[in-house]
Design a protein around this motif. Structure first.
Motif, mmCIF file in Angstrom:
data_model
loop_
_atom_site.group_PDB
_atom_site.id
_atom_site.type_symbol
_atom_site.label_atom_id
_atom_site.label_comp_id
_atom_site.label_asym_id
_atom_site.label_seq_id
_atom_site.Cartn_x
_atom_site.Cartn_y
_atom_site.Cartn_z
ATOM 1 N N LEU A 89 15.395 -6.650 2.586
ATOM 2 C CA LEU A 89 15.491 -6.683 1.149
ATOM 3 C C LEU A 89 15.445 -8.098 0.584
ATOM 4 C CD1 LEU A 89 18.261 -3.974 0.567
ATOM 5 C CD2 LEU A 89 15.787 -3.720 0.205
ATOM 6 N N SER A 90 15.857 -9.039 1.369
ATOM 7 C CA SER A 90 15.856 -10.419 0.886
ATOM 8 C C SER A 90 14.472 -11.048 0.893
ATOM 9 C CB SER A 90 16.807 -11.267 1.729
ATOM 10 O OG SER A 90 16.350 -11.314 3.072
ATOM 11 N N ASN A 91 13.540 -10.460 1.655
ATOM 12 C CA ASN A 91 12.188 -11.025 1.681
ATOM 13 C C ASN A 91 11.468 -10.732 0.372
ATOM 14 O OD1 ASN A 91 12.474 -11.971 4.313
ATOM 15 N ND2 ASN A 91 11.867 -9.998 5.193
ATOM 16 N N PRO A 92 10.693 -11.661 -0.183
ATOM 17 C CA PRO A 92 9.945 -11.405 -1.417
ATOM 18 C C PRO A 92 8.826 -10.393 -1.190
ATOM 19 C CG PRO A 92 9.321 -13.519 -0.511
ATOM 20 C CD PRO A 92 10.473 -13.034 0.339
ATOM 21 N N LYS A 93 8.413 -9.729 -2.221
ATOM 22 C CA LYS A 93 7.345 -8.744 -2.138
ATOM 23 C C LYS A 93 6.010 -9.454 -1.949
ATOM 24 C CE LYS A 93 5.764 -4.507 -4.378
ATOM 25 N NZ LYS A 93 5.909 -3.618 -5.551
ATOM 26 N N GLU A 94 5.260 -8.978 -0.964
ATOM 27 C CA GLU A 94 3.981 -9.616 -0.667
ATOM 28 C C GLU A 94 2.907 -9.100 -1.611
ATOM 29 O OE1 GLU A 94 3.009 -8.952 3.338
ATOM 30 O OE2 GLU A 94 4.740 -10.065 4.166
ATOM 31 N N ARG A 95 2.231 -9.988 -2.253
ATOM 32 C CA ARG A 95 1.115 -9.653 -3.144
ATOM 33 C C ARG A 95 -0.054 -10.577 -2.787
ATOM 34 N NH1 ARG A 95 2.351 -6.319 -7.305
ATOM 35 N NH2 ARG A 95 4.559 -6.071 -7.861
ATOM 36 N N ARG A 96 -1.145 -9.949 -2.408
ATOM 37 C CA ARG A 96 -2.320 -10.733 -2.067
ATOM 38 C C ARG A 96 -3.130 -11.024 -3.321
ATOM 39 N NH1 ARG A 96 -5.047 -7.000 2.356
ATOM 40 N NH2 ARG A 96 -4.503 -5.497 0.702
ATOM 41 N N PRO A 97 -3.756 -12.128 -3.418
ATOM 42 C CA PRO A 97 -4.586 -12.422 -4.592
ATOM 43 C C PRO A 97 -5.833 -11.546 -4.617
ATOM 44 C CG PRO A 97 -4.750 -14.177 -2.972
ATOM 45 C CD PRO A 97 -3.676 -13.259 -2.485
ATOM 46 N N LEU A 98 -6.577 -11.591 -5.718
ATOM 47 C CA LEU A 98 -7.749 -10.738 -5.910
ATOM 48 C C LEU A 98 -8.858 -11.069 -4.932
ATOM 49 C CD1 LEU A 98 -7.910 -10.605 -9.824
ATOM 50 C CD2 LEU A 98 -7.146 -8.808 -8.279
ATOM 51 N N TYR A 99 -8.996 -12.331 -4.616
ATOM 52 C CA TYR A 99 -10.109 -12.708 -3.739
ATOM 53 C C TYR A 99 -9.866 -12.301 -2.288
ATOM 54 C CZ TYR A 99 -7.014 -16.707 -2.861
ATOM 55 O OH TYR A 99 -5.936 -17.500 -2.549
ATOM 56 N N GLU A 100 -8.653 -11.851 -1.959
ATOM 57 C CA GLU A 100 -8.376 -11.370 -0.615
ATOM 58 C C GLU A 100 -8.454 -9.847 -0.514
ATOM 59 O OE1 GLU A 100 -4.759 -12.826 0.880
ATOM 60 O OE2 GLU A 100 -5.332 -14.950 0.810
ATOM 61 N N GLY A 101 -8.979 -9.217 -1.529
ATOM 62 C CA GLY A 101 -9.139 -7.776 -1.483
ATOM 63 C C GLY A 101 -8.029 -6.987 -2.146
ATOM 64 N N TYR A 102 -7.137 -7.653 -2.851
ATOM 65 C CA TYR A 102 -6.037 -6.942 -3.527
ATOM 66 C C TYR A 102 -6.499 -6.489 -4.916
ATOM 67 C CZ TYR A 102 -1.679 -6.098 -6.021
ATOM 68 O OH TYR A 102 -0.679 -5.538 -6.769
ATOM 69 N N ASN A 103 -6.325 -5.221 -5.207
ATOM 70 C CA ASN A 103 -6.698 -4.667 -6.509
ATOM 71 C C ASN A 103 -5.460 -4.046 -7.151
ATOM 72 O OD1 ASN A 103 -7.955 -3.665 -8.752
ATOM 73 N ND2 ASN A 103 -9.244 -2.186 -7.657
ATOM 74 N N PRO A 104 -4.886 -4.628 -8.198
ATOM 75 C CA PRO A 104 -3.668 -4.065 -8.807
ATOM 76 C C PRO A 104 -3.915 -2.791 -9.609
ATOM 77 C CG PRO A 104 -4.404 -5.958 -10.049
ATOM 78 C CD PRO A 104 -5.304 -5.874 -8.852
ATOM 79 N N TYR A 105 -5.195 -2.439 -9.879
ATOM 80 C CA TYR A 105 -5.499 -1.271 -10.715
ATOM 81 C C TYR A 105 -5.846 -0.023 -9.898
ATOM 82 C CZ TYR A 105 -5.922 -4.991 -14.154
ATOM 83 O OH TYR A 105 -5.682 -6.076 -14.940
ATOM 84 N N VAL A 106 -5.601 -0.065 -8.618
ATOM 85 C CA VAL A 106 -5.900 1.086 -7.769
ATOM 86 C C VAL A 106 -4.845 2.167 -8.012
ATOM 87 C CG1 VAL A 106 -6.097 1.900 -5.399
ATOM 88 C CG2 VAL A 106 -7.080 -0.298 -6.053
ATOM 89 N N ILE A 107 -5.289 3.393 -8.229
ATOM 90 C CA ILE A 107 -4.383 4.522 -8.459
ATOM 91 C C ILE A 107 -4.165 5.247 -7.145
ATOM 92 C CG2 ILE A 107 -4.028 6.645 -9.773
ATOM 93 C CD1 ILE A 107 -5.881 5.510 -11.895
ATOM 94 N N SER A 108 -2.946 5.489 -6.822
ATOM 95 C CA SER A 108 -2.625 6.143 -5.554
ATOM 96 C C SER A 108 -3.040 7.615 -5.586
ATOM 97 C CB SER A 108 -1.131 6.016 -5.276
ATOM 98 O OG SER A 108 -0.386 6.669 -6.299
ATOM 99 N N ARG A 109 -3.131 8.228 -4.375
ATOM 100 C CA ARG A 109 -3.514 9.624 -4.260
ATOM 101 C C ARG A 109 -2.428 10.544 -4.838
ATOM 102 N NH1 ARG A 109 -7.429 11.872 -1.242
ATOM 103 N NH2 ARG A 109 -7.767 9.857 -0.209
ATOM 104 N N ALA A 110 -1.161 10.139 -4.711
ATOM 105 C CA ALA A 110 -0.082 10.967 -5.248
ATOM 106 C C ALA A 110 -0.137 11.009 -6.779
ATOM 107 C CB ALA A 110 1.261 10.436 -4.782
ATOM 108 N N ALA A 111 -0.510 9.856 -7.405
ATOM 109 C CA ALA A 111 -0.602 9.837 -8.853
ATOM 110 C C ALA A 111 -1.779 10.668 -9.351
ATOM 111 C CB ALA A 111 -0.724 8.401 -9.347
ATOM 112 N N ARG A 112 -2.854 10.756 -8.518
ATOM 113 C CA ARG A 112 -4.012 11.544 -8.950
ATOM 114 C C ARG A 112 -3.710 13.051 -8.935
ATOM 115 N NH1 ARG A 112 -8.721 8.590 -5.284
ATOM 116 N NH2 ARG A 112 -8.443 6.472 -6.168
#
Length: 232
Positions: free
Chosen positions: A187-210
């Motif tokens: 829990l003490s570790n920060p949340k990992e977020r990759r930048p856009l150029y590394e293939g991270y897409n923040p607008y991806v909708i999960s299968r459960a949400a669909r």
């Protein structure tokens, strides 16, 4: 026919050479010339009668005695006139004026005042003070009731109240030798977020949400308000 054409061929007369014309409604000839500067108006007999000033007779003499007609002597008043001729009665609660000096009865004249009346008749005695100093009332001690004294008592501290801690306090030995568990480290570790150029897409909708289905309450809240819906 030739005479008519010759008549129509004549130029129209110049009316502007008559600047003192009295009317603009000329037909075939000029208006007749008037004698004098002011137009004379003929008054009717009725107008002449109304224009005369009224004669005021300053010497108006009326005889103090006049003759009463025969019909007035034989007149009989009606019931309505007889009722109106009666004087107006005062109100039911009306009382006549009291005399200026009311006579005192014998019991009032021989009455003897009691000791209480004599005491109340005495003027109040005030302490003598200097004329320059303002008059002050004597100081009366104020005594509060038992409920006010109870409310004025300050509240006591809680039995488990320790007091304010100091700015610097010693760390206990147990805290110095404490070891974090794997869950705490996770829990003490920060949340990992990759930048856009590394293939991270923040607008991806999960299968459960669909595959999620909205509840009846969510559908009710998603509808617009009825007062904001325009009727077509």
């Amino acid at each position: 026919m030739a005479k008519r054409i010759q008549q129509l061929a004549q130029p129209k007369p110049n009316r502007l050479r008559f600047p003192d014309r009295r009317s603009v409604y000329w037909l075939d000839k000029l208006p007749p010339e008037t004698k004098g500067d002011i137009t004379k108006i003929d008054l009717t007999p009725r107008w002449l009668e109304l224009s005369r000033s009224k004669k005021i007779n300053a010497r108006v003499t009326l005889c103090p005695e006049w003759k009463v007609s025969e019909w007035a002597l034989k007149a009989v008043p009606s019931q309505r006139l007889c009722r109106l001729a009666l004087p107006r009665l005062p109100a039911a609660e009306w009382q006549p004026e009291r005399p200026l000096l009311t006579p005192l009865n014998r019991a009032t004249q021989t009455a003897i005042a009691t000791a209480r009346l004599c005491q109340l008749a005495q003027p109040k005695t005030r302490p003598l003070q200097d004329g320059s100093a303002p008059r002050t009332r004597p100081h009366m001690p104020f005594r509060a009731s038992a409920h006010i004294e109870l409310l004025a008592t300050p509240k006591n501290n809680h039995p488990k109240f320790v007091g304010e801690r100091e700015v610097c306090w010693p760390v206990p030995t147990s805290a110095q030798k404490a070891v974090a568990s794997p869950r705490v480290r996770e829990l003490s570790n920060p949340k990992e977020r990759r930048p856009l150029y590394e293939g991270y897409n923040p607008y991806v909708i999960s299968r459960a949400a669909r595959s999620a289905c909205a509840s009846a309450r969510v559908r009710q809240l998603s509808l617009p308000l009825p007062r904001k819906c325009s009727s077509q």
